[in-house]
Scaffold this motif. Structure first.
Motif, PDB file in Angstrom:
ATOM      1  N   VAL A   1      29.464  57.650  14.979  1.00  0.00           N
ATOM      2  CA  VAL A   1      29.883  57.338  16.349  1.00  0.00           C
ATOM      3  C   VAL A   1      31.410  57.263  16.433  1.00  0.00           C
ATOM      4  N   ASN A   2      32.034  56.579  15.441  1.00  0.00           N
ATOM      5  CA  ASN A   2      33.495  56.474  15.434  1.00  0.00           C
ATOM      6  C   ASN A   2      34.145  57.843  15.260  1.00  0.00           C
ATOM      7  N   GLU A   3      33.577  58.642  14.345  1.00  0.00           N
ATOM      8  CA  GLU A   3      34.127  59.979  14.132  1.00  0.00           C
ATOM      9  C   GLU A   3      33.985  60.846  15.380  1.00  0.00           C
ATOM     10  N   ASN A   4      32.847  60.680  16.069  1.00  0.00           N
ATOM     11  CA  ASN A   4      32.640  61.442  17.305  1.00  0.00           C
ATOM     12  C   ASN A   4      33.664  61.034  18.377  1.00  0.00           C
ATOM     13  N   ALA A   5      33.928  59.732  18.489  1.00  0.00           N
ATOM     14  CA  ALA A   5      34.918  59.260  19.457  1.00  0.00           C
ATOM     15  C   ALA A   5      36.307  59.784  19.101  1.00  0.00           C
ATOM     16  N   GLN A   6      36.637  59.729  17.793  1.00  0.00           N
ATOM     17  CA  GLN A   6      37.928  60.253  17.363  1.00  0.00           C
ATOM     18  C   GLN A   6      38.035  61.750  17.640  1.00  0.00           C
ATOM     19  N   LEU A   7      36.936  62.464  17.396  1.00  0.00           N
ATOM     20  CA  LEU A   7      36.929  63.907  17.640  1.00  0.00           C
ATOM     21  C   LEU A   7      37.127  64.208  19.123  1.00  0.00           C
ATOM     22  N   LYS A   8      36.440  63.449  19.989  1.00  0.00           N
ATOM     23  CA  LYS A   8      36.614  63.638  21.431  1.00  0.00           C
ATOM     24  C   LYS A   8      38.049  63.355  21.847  1.00  0.00           C
ATOM     25  N   ALA A   9      38.640  62.276  21.287  1.00  0.00           N
ATOM     26  CA  ALA A   9      40.023  61.947  21.614  1.00  0.00           C
ATOM     27  C   ALA A   9      40.965  63.070  21.164  1.00  0.00           C
ATOM     28  N   SER A  10      40.691  63.616  19.971  1.00  0.00           N
ATOM     29  CA  SER A  10      41.526  64.717  19.471  1.00  0.00           C
ATOM     30  C   SER A  10      41.383  65.951  20.350  1.00  0.00           C
ATOM     31  N   VAL A  11      40.134  66.233  20.760  1.00  0.00           N
ATOM     32  CA  VAL A  11      39.896  67.393  21.630  1.00  0.00           C
ATOM     33  C   VAL A  11      40.616  67.208  22.963  1.00  0.00           C
ATOM     34  N   ASN A  12      40.525  66.007  23.545  1.00  0.00           N
ATOM     35  CA  ASN A  12      41.208  65.749  24.821  1.00  0.00           C
ATOM     36  C   ASN A  12      42.717  65.890  24.679  1.00  0.00           C
ATOM     37  N   LEU A  13      43.260  65.388  23.552  1.00  0.00           N
ATOM     38  CA  LEU A  13      44.699  65.506  23.314  1.00  0.00           C
ATOM     39  C   LEU A  13      45.116  66.961  23.170  1.00  0.00           C
ATOM     40  N   LEU A  14      44.309  67.725  22.424  1.00  0.00           N
ATOM     41  CA  LEU A  14      44.609  69.149  22.250  1.00  0.00           C
ATOM     42  C   LEU A  14      44.525  69.893  23.576  1.00  0.00           C
ATOM     43  N   GLU A  15      43.512  69.550  24.383  1.00  0.00           N
ATOM     44  CA  GLU A  15      43.379  70.202  25.695  1.00  0.00           C
ATOM     45  C   GLU A  15      44.568  69.880  26.587  1.00  0.00           C
ATOM     46  N   GLU A  16      45.021  68.600  26.551  1.00  0.00           N
ATOM     47  CA  GLU A  16      46.177  68.214  27.364  1.00  0.00           C
ATOM     48  C   GLU A  16      47.438  68.942  26.898  1.00  0.00           C
TER      49      GLU A  16
ATOM     50  N   ALA B   1      47.539  71.756  25.220  1.00  0.00           N
ATOM     51  CA  ALA B   1      47.394  73.175  25.533  1.00  0.00           C
ATOM     52  C   ALA B   1      47.669  73.435  27.012  1.00  0.00           C
ATOM     53  N   SER B   2      47.174  72.533  27.872  1.00  0.00           N
ATOM     54  CA  SER B   2      47.410  72.700  29.305  1.00  0.00           C
ATOM     55  C   SER B   2      48.889  72.608  29.629  1.00  0.00           C
ATOM     56  N   GLN B   3      49.589  71.620  29.027  1.00  0.00           N
ATOM     57  CA  GLN B   3      51.027  71.483  29.264  1.00  0.00           C
ATOM     58  C   GLN B   3      51.781  72.704  28.754  1.00  0.00           C
ATOM     59  N   ARG B   4      51.383  73.191  27.585  1.00  0.00           N
ATOM     60  CA  ARG B   4      52.049  74.359  27.023  1.00  0.00           C
ATOM     61  C   ARG B   4      51.827  75.590  27.896  1.00  0.00           C
ATOM     62  N   ILE B   5      50.577  75.732  28.383  1.00  0.00           N
ATOM     63  CA  ILE B   5      50.262  76.881  29.238  1.00  0.00           C
ATOM     64  C   ILE B   5      51.070  76.816  30.531  1.00  0.00           C
ATOM     65  N   HIS B   6      51.140  75.606  31.127  1.00  0.00           N
ATOM     66  CA  HIS B   6      51.919  75.459  32.363  1.00  0.00           C
ATOM     67  C   HIS B   6      53.396  75.772  32.114  1.00  0.00           C
ATOM     68  N   LYS B   7      53.913  75.291  30.982  1.00  0.00           N
ATOM     69  CA  LYS B   7      55.315  75.559  30.666  1.00  0.00           C
ATOM     70  C   LYS B   7      55.547  77.053  30.469  1.00  0.00           C
ATOM     71  N   GLU B   8      54.621  77.697  29.738  1.00  0.00           N
ATOM     72  CA  GLU B   8      54.765  79.131  29.518  1.00  0.00           C
ATOM     73  C   GLU B   8      54.649  79.897  30.832  1.00  0.00           C
ATOM     74  N   MET B   9      53.747  79.432  31.724  1.00  0.00           N
ATOM     75  CA  MET B   9      53.623  80.083  33.023  1.00  0.00           C
ATOM     76  C   MET B   9      54.906  79.927  33.834  1.00  0.00           C
ATOM     77  N   ASP B  10      55.492  78.709  33.796  1.00  0.00           N
ATOM     78  CA  ASP B  10      56.756  78.500  34.509  1.00  0.00           C
ATOM     79  C   ASP B  10      57.858  79.386  33.939  1.00  0.00           C
ATOM     80  N   ASP B  11      57.890  79.483  32.599  1.00  0.00           N
ATOM     81  CA  ASP B  11      58.891  80.348  31.971  1.00  0.00           C
ATOM     82  C   ASP B  11      58.689  81.795  32.392  1.00  0.00           C
TER      83      ASP B  11
END
Length: 252
Positions: A65-80, A82-92
């Motif tokens: 359960v703890n590993e699953n929560a950590q994995l979800k947190a890591s996935v959410n962080l990576l998605e955020e 990635a989204s910021q990077r994509i937006h920055k690249e789009m702005d560039d």
């Protein structure tokens, strides 16, 4: 009373009841006690083993359960990220596209202003001009002179063009004369017009100053034409009809 002692007493009672005292006499209490103790240990081991297994299972579940929560947190962080990077690249990319579009437009304007002029005419910011410093005459005479060359006196509607024209005069060593341009007014008129019929813009950055607080054109009945005045840094100045100046001819 322990479990072994209770089982022993039950066994004695059972033996006496069912088989009598002789059967009970044949039973070795020590051996029976040892057997019961061994059975008790087996039962305890099974209980302990089951309890350990249950705790181990619970610990595994909690860990997962703890590993699953950590994995979800890591996935959410990576998605955020990635989204910021994509937006920055789009702005560039948008900035690059805008810069390229501006450059393309600038190149297109440059292509439009670059024209081929036949000598003695020279290209000055998209205009074919001939600055003839060797001849002088009245405004009317110099206009006729330009017309004999298939041209007319120059029209200056852009401050940018005026800047490039002054720069051309200086770089070509032609900044020694005053020059007629294609603008005039009739007697009694206050407004000057270019020879194509459009009014001449007043004020800065076209007109020079008579002094520190009076700007051309000077309101005088005899000043009916416009020239680029050398002593006035080649800004526009109104001039008398009797002045003799050189022409700047332009092919329209």
């Amino acid at each position: 009373m322990g479990l072994v002692q209770a089982l022993f007493l039950l066994f004695l009672a059972y033996s006496k009841y069912c088989h009598g005292d002789e059967l009970a006499k044949k039973v070795d209490p020590t051996s029976l006690f040892q057997d019961l103790a061994a059975q008790q240990k087996i039962l305890q081991d099974k209980v302990l083993s089951g309890d350990v297994s249950r705790r181990s299972t619970e610990a595994t579940i909690n860990r997962l359960v703890n590993e699953n929560a950590q994995l979800k947190a890591s996935v959410n962080l990576l998605e955020e990220e990635a989204s910021q990077r994509i937006h920055k690249e789009m702005d560039d990319l948008k900035g690059r596209v805008a810069a390229l579009e501006a450059r393309v437009s600038e190149c297109a304007r440059d292509d439009k202003t670059k024209i081929t002029c036949t000598p003695p005419f020279s290209e000055v910011q998209g205009h074919c001009l001939h600055v003839n410093s060797a001849v002088k005459g009245s405004w009317e005479e110099m206009r006729v002179h330009c017309k004999t060359m298939g041209a007319d006196l120059v029209v200056i509607k852009s401050a940018d063009f005026l800047w490039y024209l002054i720069k051309y005069l200086k770089e070509s060593g032609l900044d020694t004369n005053d020059y007629w341009v294609g603008a005039y007014r009739q007697t009694g008129w206050k407004t000057f017009y270019w020879i194509d019929g459009t009014p001449v813009k007043t004020g800065t950055p076209f007109w020079g100053y008579l002094n520190f607080d009076t700007q051309e054109p000077y309101d005088h009945s005899q000043q009916l034409h416009i020239c680029m005045y050398r002593k006035g840094l080649y800004f526009l100045w109104s001039a008398d009809v009797n002045h003799f100046q050189s022409p700047i001819c332009e092919i329209n």
